[in-house]
Motif scaffolding. Structure first.
Motif, PDB file in Angstrom:
ATOM      1  N   SER A  57      79.981 124.401 128.948  1.00  0.00           N
ATOM      2  CA  SER A  57      80.612 123.722 130.087  1.00  0.00           C
ATOM      3  C   SER A  57      79.831 122.508 130.588  1.00  0.00           C
ATOM      4  N   ASN A  58      78.606 122.326 130.125  1.00  0.00           N
ATOM      5  CA  ASN A  58      77.872 121.113 130.518  1.00  0.00           C
ATOM      6  C   ASN A  58      78.438 119.929 129.729  1.00  0.00           C
ATOM      7  N   PRO A  59      78.911 118.900 130.421  1.00  0.00           N
ATOM      8  CA  PRO A  59      79.545 117.800 129.691  1.00  0.00           C
ATOM      9  C   PRO A  59      78.534 116.819 129.110  1.00  0.00           C
ATOM     10  N   LEU A  60      78.891 116.253 127.991  1.00  0.00           N
ATOM     11  CA  LEU A  60      78.168 115.097 127.443  1.00  0.00           C
ATOM     12  C   LEU A  60      79.082 113.894 127.660  1.00  0.00           C
ATOM     13  N   MET A  61      78.586 112.927 128.418  1.00  0.00           N
ATOM     14  CA  MET A  61      79.434 111.788 128.805  1.00  0.00           C
ATOM     15  C   MET A  61      78.893 110.509 128.182  1.00  0.00           C
ATOM     16  N   VAL A  62      79.734 109.843 127.437  1.00  0.00           N
ATOM     17  CA  VAL A  62      79.380 108.561 126.813  1.00  0.00           C
ATOM     18  C   VAL A  62      80.251 107.507 127.480  1.00  0.00           C
ATOM     19  N   ILE A  63      79.631 106.652 128.295  1.00  0.00           N
ATOM     20  CA  ILE A  63      80.441 105.781 129.152  1.00  0.00           C
ATOM     21  C   ILE A  63      80.002 104.315 129.006  1.00  0.00           C
ATOM     22  N   ASN A  64      80.975 103.447 128.818  1.00  0.00           N
ATOM     23  CA  ASN A  64      80.740 102.007 128.807  1.00  0.00           C
ATOM     24  C   ASN A  64      80.815 101.429 130.213  1.00  0.00           C
ATOM     25  N   GLY A  65      80.351 100.207 130.348  1.00  0.00           N
ATOM     26  CA  GLY A  65      80.590  99.433 131.560  1.00  0.00           C
ATOM     27  C   GLY A  65      81.546  98.306 131.241  1.00  0.00           C
ATOM     28  N   PRO A  66      81.961  97.566 132.266  1.00  0.00           N
ATOM     29  CA  PRO A  66      82.964  96.516 132.027  1.00  0.00           C
ATOM     30  C   PRO A  66      82.467  95.361 131.175  1.00  0.00           C
ATOM     31  N   MET A  67      81.149  95.125 131.184  1.00  0.00           N
ATOM     32  CA  MET A  67      80.634  93.981 130.420  1.00  0.00           C
ATOM     33  C   MET A  67      80.594  94.272 128.917  1.00  0.00           C
ATOM     34  N   VAL A  68      80.629  95.557 128.584  1.00  0.00           N
ATOM     35  CA  VAL A  68      80.479  95.941 127.166  1.00  0.00           C
ATOM     36  C   VAL A  68      81.654  95.408 126.349  1.00  0.00           C
ATOM     37  N   GLY A  69      81.309  94.745 125.252  1.00  0.00           N
ATOM     38  CA  GLY A  69      82.354  94.212 124.376  1.00  0.00           C
ATOM     39  C   GLY A  69      82.843  92.849 124.795  1.00  0.00           C
ATOM     40  N   SER A  70      82.294  92.336 125.906  1.00  0.00           N
ATOM     41  CA  SER A  70      82.734  91.010 126.360  1.00  0.00           C
ATOM     42  C   SER A  70      82.150  89.906 125.492  1.00  0.00           C
ATOM     43  N   GLY A  71      81.090  90.198 124.793  1.00  0.00           N
ATOM     44  CA  GLY A  71      80.403  89.166 124.018  1.00  0.00           C
ATOM     45  C   GLY A  71      79.319  88.461 124.813  1.00  0.00           C
ATOM     46  N   PHE A  72      79.169  88.827 126.079  1.00  0.00           N
ATOM     47  CA  PHE A  72      78.130  88.208 126.898  1.00  0.00           C
ATOM     48  C   PHE A  72      76.759  88.706 126.428  1.00  0.00           C
ATOM     49  N   ALA A 190      69.942 117.099 122.209  1.00  0.00           N
ATOM     50  CA  ALA A 190      70.031 118.562 122.191  1.00  0.00           C
ATOM     51  C   ALA A 190      71.353 119.028 122.788  1.00  0.00           C
ATOM     52  N   VAL A 191      71.845 118.315 123.797  1.00  0.00           N
ATOM     53  CA  VAL A 191      73.162 118.661 124.364  1.00  0.00           C
ATOM     54  C   VAL A 191      74.232 118.483 123.285  1.00  0.00           C
ATOM     55  N   MET A 192      74.113 117.392 122.554  1.00  0.00           N
ATOM     56  CA  MET A 192      75.073 117.141 121.461  1.00  0.00           C
ATOM     57  C   MET A 192      74.968 118.243 120.400  1.00  0.00           C
ATOM     58  N   GLY A 193      73.732 118.599 120.073  1.00  0.00           N
ATOM     59  CA  GLY A 193      73.527 119.653 119.080  1.00  0.00           C
ATOM     60  C   GLY A 193      74.076 120.984 119.555  1.00  0.00           C
ATOM     61  N   SER A 194      73.935 121.258 120.858  1.00  0.00           N
ATOM     62  CA  SER A 194      74.422 122.551 121.390  1.00  0.00           C
ATOM     63  C   SER A 194      75.936 122.658 121.274  1.00  0.00           C
ATOM     64  N   LYS A 195      76.582 121.525 121.121  1.00  0.00           N
ATOM     65  CA  LYS A 195      78.046 121.540 120.989  1.00  0.00           C
ATOM     66  C   LYS A 195      78.480 121.520 119.526  1.00  0.00           C
ATOM     67  N   ASN A 196      77.503 121.620 118.633  1.00  0.00           N
ATOM     68  CA  ASN A 196      77.774 121.511 117.193  1.00  0.00           C
ATOM     69  C   ASN A 196      78.425 120.177 116.852  1.00  0.00           C
ATOM     70  N   LEU A 197      78.069 119.168 117.615  1.00  0.00           N
ATOM     71  CA  LEU A 197      78.627 117.827 117.390  1.00  0.00           C
ATOM     72  C   LEU A 197      77.576 116.982 116.678  1.00  0.00           C
ATOM     73  N   LYS A 198      77.783 116.733 115.418  1.00  0.00           N
ATOM     74  CA  LYS A 198      76.792 116.002 114.627  1.00  0.00           C
ATOM     75  C   LYS A 198      76.847 114.496 114.886  1.00  0.00           C
ATOM     76  N   ALA A 199      78.046 113.980 115.051  1.00  0.00           N
ATOM     77  CA  ALA A 199      78.160 112.516 115.197  1.00  0.00           C
ATOM     78  C   ALA A 199      79.478 112.133 115.842  1.00  0.00           C
ATOM     79  N   ILE A 200      79.471 110.932 116.390  1.00  0.00           N
ATOM     80  CA  ILE A 200      80.701 110.305 116.884  1.00  0.00           C
ATOM     81  C   ILE A 200      80.791 108.948 116.195  1.00  0.00           C
ATOM     82  N   THR A 201      81.951 108.634 115.657  1.00  0.00           N
ATOM     83  CA  THR A 201      82.111 107.310 115.055  1.00  0.00           C
ATOM     84  C   THR A 201      83.181 106.543 115.821  1.00  0.00           C
ATOM     85  N   ALA A 202      83.060 105.241 115.809  1.00  0.00           N
ATOM     86  CA  ALA A 202      84.053 104.386 116.467  1.00  0.00           C
ATOM     87  C   ALA A 202      84.391 103.217 115.565  1.00  0.00           C
TER      88      ALA A 202
END
Lengths: 619, 141
Positions: A57-72, A190-202
């Motif tokens: 139940s402990n969340p792993l949060m991957v969050i962008n901000g508004p500037m991300v991807g702007s090219g700045f 370790a949080v990612m490992g506890s979820k058996n989540l090896k990777a995230i791809t985009a």
């Protein structure tokens, strides 16, 4: 949406293999902006903060901000946040590289992951949605192999992956983005490992839209000119972050022999940015859209520490596997860095744990037998190389260190804990607060534990920047005084935190004028903020995370510095100097608006618009 | 102790003497090779009617040429440092650390920054010795 955001967040439950999307209203975005700040606001609203960090139940949060991807310039960063398995309090780390912009291009501002998959999986995020894929064939592989395999169908796929350390729940596990960029601190691998989540791809194809493209282009040109004119940027490009080694030895900034020596110019000469550039640099590397290119690509061509061309060590690593353990062999640091990268471990905490073990070994508190007959003498890099593998695999003595330096020291007796330099369970980064008392206060008050990146105290106190247009500050501070530093730290937090919510690089923020940062933010978002609006967001972020930590038991008793850095050094620029903890804390509490117990006051929560937190803190 | 007017040949001579007389400098600077010019931008409001150029030269702990010069000679130095009078005055009075001034963009450096960082101890020692020269500043007269 024409405000820098993609307009969509993903919610993924790995137990149920279920995916859904949600949106966040503009009013909340204006309050928290993005990155770890937005993550904290979602965390307090949606999750049980008393859950064990390694529970489904402990969340792993991957969050962008508004500037991300702007090219700045400097806008490649993204934040990962969760309750930390290393500290048990709020945990977060930011990372540059490539993943954040690609996630945005895939139409996603963030991902919240809960649950635990019954078997290893990866998440694949593309324009067309999310897939949960088997990772059985990847489990056990290091981050470099994993990244190569996941990129094999398309080199433009961006990868976030854990290595064996994350799989084995090493408490200071990191998450790697495309091999060379790391979500390093607070053990989120370790949080990612506890979820058996090896990777995230985009992989995505849609550039986020800006509110005012014309205005943005004008600010972008200004930013490039400022970077070209910046000696700090030039220094980063030429020598990477490790330029700080030679300069820091002059000012008492460098921790040596587990924080017990104040000066060693031979070490800095052999470990610093110029030495790295002259002996091992093959090229400079940049995060997405960064003209500075501070990342080092290195190779060790021969010798016992031969290393293929790959991501090189940062300043922090040159200390943690160099000065901290009395090793002056930069090739060995490069090898240790590569191993930590591959295993997926925070180089600061890994090096700190080994430095502590070397001190305890020297003092006879750790016997040769307890250390599996490894020779833990200072500077013994053969042992370090062996030990890193054992930590990642949690074998024997390595398993004890894998719990983190504090838990490992306590394992060997309560007195041994005095050998650990940490705040709230997080090993101090490689900047000595005896040389810079403001940094000491910033360590004390950082919401993720001892940290140099939840604020801009280092840049301000060490004189890398001067921002009189933001607040009343000096151009040249005396590092070894405590008076007046509370104001410096308060201001530096409110501005520096924005790097984590806008999702911009601290270094680039130091190279740019504040008005350029503000104008770029407004051109992208259309929010028409002024400096006060931005600084208020910074103050709100700090208070929200402090409130979360209050709920997790943090009080005045935790806002301290460890004995290690309250023991005066006999040599170096900071000889005889120790931060005045009480003065610093009392002044800071008054400015920040904390109660004498270190709790967030009811009035301050209302002032900052944090009623959701007020309801939990004062129910 | 005699005081010297800043940015004059006499003042430079006094600074050179300080450096040449320092055993510590000789030890620290044993690897340093090359010249450094200092340009003080004109500021008539502070009694600096024209830009001042200074050329200083160092070699393995020895101090060589130390002169007020013209723009062309200043440009020939291995390292060229430029800044406004007010900033140089702060540096000379130990009110602003030169490295901080450089990072904040208040002084500009042309030359190999890596070499400067590697030899930062030498640079700092030269400036420390400058702050020991009893100086009269043009706008304090």
């Amino acid at each position: 949406m024409k405000n820098g955001y993609a307009g969509k967040f993903l919610q993924i439950d790995l137990t149920e293999a279920a995916c859904s999307t949600f949106t966040i209203e503009e009013a909340r975005l204006k309050k928290f902006i993005g990155g770890s700040s937005l993550a904290a606001s979602l965390y307090i609203e949606r999750f049980d903060i008393n859950a064990d960090p390694l529970s489904p139940s402990n969340p792993l949060m991957v969050i962008n901000g508004p500037m991300v991807g702007s090219g700045f310039p400097g806008s490649s960063r993204f934040a990962v946040a969760s309750k930390s398995p290393q500290t048990g309090i709020w945990g977060e780390a930011a990372c540059g590289g490539t993943f954040g912009p690609e996630l945005k291009r895939a139409g996603c501002d963030g991902i919240i992951i809960t649950g635990r998959s019954p078997h290893p999986v990866t998440l694949s995020i593309t324009d067309s949605g999310v897939e949960i894929l088997s990772a059985e064939s990847l489990w056990g592989r290091d981050t470099y192999e994993t990244t190569d395999l996941l990129k094999s169908p398309d080199k433009n796929i961006k990868v976030l992956a854990i290595g064996p350390a994350g799989e084995n729940i090493v408490k200071f596990s990191a998450i790697a983005n495309d091999k060379g960029h790391f979500v390093g601190r607070t053990g989120l691998g370790a949080v990612m490992g506890s979820k058996n989540l090896k990777a995230i791809t985009a992989r995505g194809s849609r550039a986020p839209e800006k509110d005012d493209e014309g205005k943005y282009r004008e600010v972008f040109k200004r930013a490039i000119a400022e970077i070209k004119d910046s000696a700090f940027a030039e220094s980063l490009h030429l020598m990477g972050s490790d330029a700080a080694m030679d300069l820091g030895m002059m000012t008492g900034d460098i921790p040596i022999k587990n924080w017990s020596i104040g000066e060693d110019f031979e070490l800095s000469a052999s470990l610093g940015g110029p030495a790295l550039r002259e002996a091992y640099l093959t090229k400079a590397h940049a995060c997405s859209n960064c003209p500075v290119a501070c990342k080092r690509v290195v190779a060790v061509k021969d010798g016992p520490y031969r290393t293929e061309e790959g991501p090189g060590p940062e300043y922090e690593t040159c200390c943690s596997f160099g000065t901290m353990i009395m090793n002056g062999d930069l090739a060995a640091v490069i090898k240790a860095n590569e191993l930590c990268n591959r295993y997926g471990m925070d180089t600061i905490s890994a090096g700190a744990a080994i430095a502590v073990s070397m001190e305890l070994y020297e003092k006879g508190i750790i016997s040769p037998e307890a250390a599996d007959n490894l020779d833990l003498s200072w500077g013994n890099m053969e042992t370090v190389i062996v030990l890193l593998g054992r930590i990642a695999r949690r074998e024997g003595f390595g398993d004890i260190l894998a719990r983190g330096s504090l838990a490992a020291a306590i394992h060997f007796g309560a007195a041994a804990a005095d050998c650990v330099a940490h705040v709230k369970g997080l090993d101090l980064p490689m900047h000595d607060p005896r040389g810079f008392h403001g940094m000491g206060l910033a360590y004390m008050m950082s919401n993720r534990g001892g940290c140099h990146l939840q604020h801009a105290a280092m840049a301000m106190e060490q004189g890398m920047v001067s921002w009189p247009q933001l607040f009343d500050m000096k151009e040249d501070y005396d590092g070894t005084t405590s008076e007046g530093k509370a104001r410096l730290v308060f201001d530096s937090e409110n501005y520096g935190i924005l790097a984590n919510s806008l999702s911009m690089c601290h270094y680039l923020i130091y190279c740019l004028k504040p008005e350029t940062v503000l104008d770029s933010f407004n051109a992208v978002t259309g929010y028409n903020f002024n400096f006060n609006d931005l600084l208020l967001c910074g103050a709100r972020d700090w208070m929200l995370k402090r409130g979360i930590n209050n709920l997790l038991g943090i009080t005045v008793k935790d806002d301290i510095l460890p004995k290690k850095v309250l023991t005066a050094l006999h040599d170096g620029a900071a000889a005889g100097s120790v931060p005045d903890v009480k003065l610093l804390r009392d002044e800071y509490y008054a400015i920040r608006g904390l109660t004498p117990q270190g709790r967030v006051s009811d009035e301050k929560l209302l002032e900052l618009g944090l009623t959701e937190l007020k309801d939990k803190l004062y129910k | 102790m005699e005081a010297y007017k800043a940015f004059t040949q006499e003042w430079m001579d006094a600074w050179k003497e300080k450096i040449a007389g320092s055993k510590e400098y000789r030890e620290i600077a044993k690897d340093w090779e090359g010249s450094v010019s200092i340009t003080v931008n004109a500021d008539p409001s502070k009694n600096i009617p024209q830009t001042v150029y200074m050329f200083t030269d160092y070699w393995h702990g020895d101090v060589n040429e130390f002169v007020i010069c013209d723009a062309a000679k200043a440009q020939s130095a291995k390292f060229i440092m430029t800044g406004d009078y007010a900033r140089w005055k702060q540096v000379a009075k130990k009110e602003l650390d030169a490295t901080k001034a450089l990072m904040q963009g208040k002084l500009k450096l042309k030359g190999d920054l890596t070499y400067v960082v590697r030899n930062i101890k030498t640079v700092n020692k030269v400036i420390d010795l400058l702050t020991e020269v009893d100086t009269i500043f043009p706008d304090d007269v």
